[in-house]
Design a protein around this motif. Structure first.
Motif, mmCIF file in Angstrom:
data_model
loop_
_atom_site.group_PDB
_atom_site.id
_atom_site.type_symbol
_atom_site.label_atom_id
_atom_site.label_comp_id
_atom_site.label_asym_id
_atom_site.label_seq_id
_atom_site.Cartn_x
_atom_site.Cartn_y
_atom_site.Cartn_z
ATOM 1 N N GLN A 182 -4.077 -100.876 -33.761
ATOM 2 C CA GLN A 182 -5.025 -99.830 -33.420
ATOM 3 C C GLN A 182 -5.970 -99.651 -34.608
ATOM 4 O OE1 GLN A 182 -2.817 -96.333 -32.401
ATOM 5 N NE2 GLN A 182 -1.902 -97.251 -30.570
ATOM 6 N N PHE A 183 -7.158 -100.211 -34.494
ATOM 7 C CA PHE A 183 -8.100 -100.184 -35.602
ATOM 8 C C PHE A 183 -8.753 -98.807 -35.708
ATOM 9 C CE2 PHE A 183 -7.731 -104.689 -34.658
ATOM 10 C CZ PHE A 183 -7.620 -105.227 -35.927
ATOM 11 N N THR A 184 -8.972 -98.374 -36.942
ATOM 12 C CA THR A 184 -9.535 -97.057 -37.197
ATOM 13 C C THR A 184 -10.121 -97.007 -38.603
ATOM 14 O OG1 THR A 184 -9.036 -94.687 -37.314
ATOM 15 C CG2 THR A 184 -7.330 -96.197 -38.057
ATOM 16 N N LEU A 185 -11.001 -96.036 -38.802
ATOM 17 C CA LEU A 185 -11.563 -95.766 -40.130
ATOM 18 C C LEU A 185 -11.044 -94.451 -40.690
ATOM 19 C CD1 LEU A 185 -15.292 -96.814 -39.550
ATOM 20 C CD2 LEU A 185 -13.521 -98.121 -40.730
ATOM 21 N N GLU A 186 -9.978 -93.929 -40.068
ATOM 22 C CA GLU A 186 -9.445 -92.636 -40.484
ATOM 23 C C GLU A 186 -8.943 -92.649 -41.925
ATOM 24 O OE1 GLU A 186 -6.455 -91.440 -37.768
ATOM 25 O OE2 GLU A 186 -7.840 -91.062 -36.109
#
Length: 259
Positions: free
Chosen positions: A42-46
């Motif tokens: 699950q790709f994210t920039l969080e």
């Protein structure tokens, strides 16, 4: 030519396994959420936004940059006169002085830091002052050696010509010695600032455990908190700062050579 290229295969394999692959893993961790399986991500920039939005983390980053800058400045102020003094000695004495200067570099940094920890326990210094002392001690030889190399390569006839043209010692230093030693200063800044900004052993041991820099923050999230995703994001942010610093010093060095 092909036979020579084949000789580089072991080095290419080494770089791929021990540099490229770990960097890809860090990038993957930084761009994904915690708890991903090996097949779904699950790709994210969080992770990056978390760092940039939290004032505590930004404060640690600013403190790390400030400590590294001040350490570099002190290394220049102490290292330049030392390098100038060594360069003025006869060649055999220069070799001996450089040898004595590099001898402490043969000792593991951890052992040297523990030694300084024992020494500084007898003094009522603040944690930040102790960290400064440890960093300047560990990184100062790199600055001295780089500046000394630049000064020792100078043609002595240039100083003689400056004296013949009526310049005194101060003007000769400002107009001849200092400009020609700038490449050494820039190289020294690179070798001091980059490890200082990411150091974690010295702040951890000399800071009494309550002095956290960006290197300590990365260590905490990898080894203590077990949050490899956020730790990887911090590592990439730190790597970006280091790359920008290297680009800036390289450009400054290029501009100085062109001038």
């Amino acid at each position: 030519m092909k036979s020579f290229f084949r000789m580089s295969y072991p080095y290419i394999l080494w770089i791929a396994v021990f540099i490229v692959a770990p960097m890809i893993m860090i990038l993957l961790y930084a761009l994904t959420r915690t708890g991903n399986s090996t097949l779904t991500f699950q790709f994210t920039l969080e992770n990056f936004s978390r760092f940039l939005q939290e004032p505590t983390f930004l404060r640690v980053l600013v403190t790390s940059l400030r400590i590294a800058l001040i350490t570099t400045l002190f290394c220049i102020l102490i290292g330049y006169p030392a390098a100038l003094f060594i360069a003025g000695l006869p060649e055999k004495r220069q070799t001996m002085m450089v040898l004595l200067l590099t001898l402490p570099m043969w000792i593991n940094m951890l052992l040297k830091t523990y030694a300084w920890r024992g020494i500084l326990l007898n003094f009522d210094f603040e944690s930040e002052t102790k960290v400064f002392i440890g960093m300047v001690y560990d990184f100062l030889p790199y600055m001295i050696i780089q500046i000394h190399t630049s000064i020792s390569k100078m043609d002595p006839e240039l100083k003689t010509a400056a004296y013949d043209l009526g310049a005194n010692q101060w003007k000769t230093f400002v107009k001849v010695t200092l400009p020609l030693s700038v490449p050494g200063i820039i190289s020294g800044i690179t070798l001091v600032f980059l490890p200082a900004v990411s150091s974690f052993v010295i702040p951890k041991l000399l800071g009494g455990g309550d002095y956290v820099l960006i290197g300590n923050l990365i260590e905490i999230y990898f080894l203590t908190a077990g949050d490899w995703n956020f730790g990887s994001a911090i590592s990439l942010i730190m790597a970006l700062i280091i790359i920008v610093s290297m680009w800036a010093t390289k450009k400054l060095d290029r501009n100085e050579q062109e001038a």
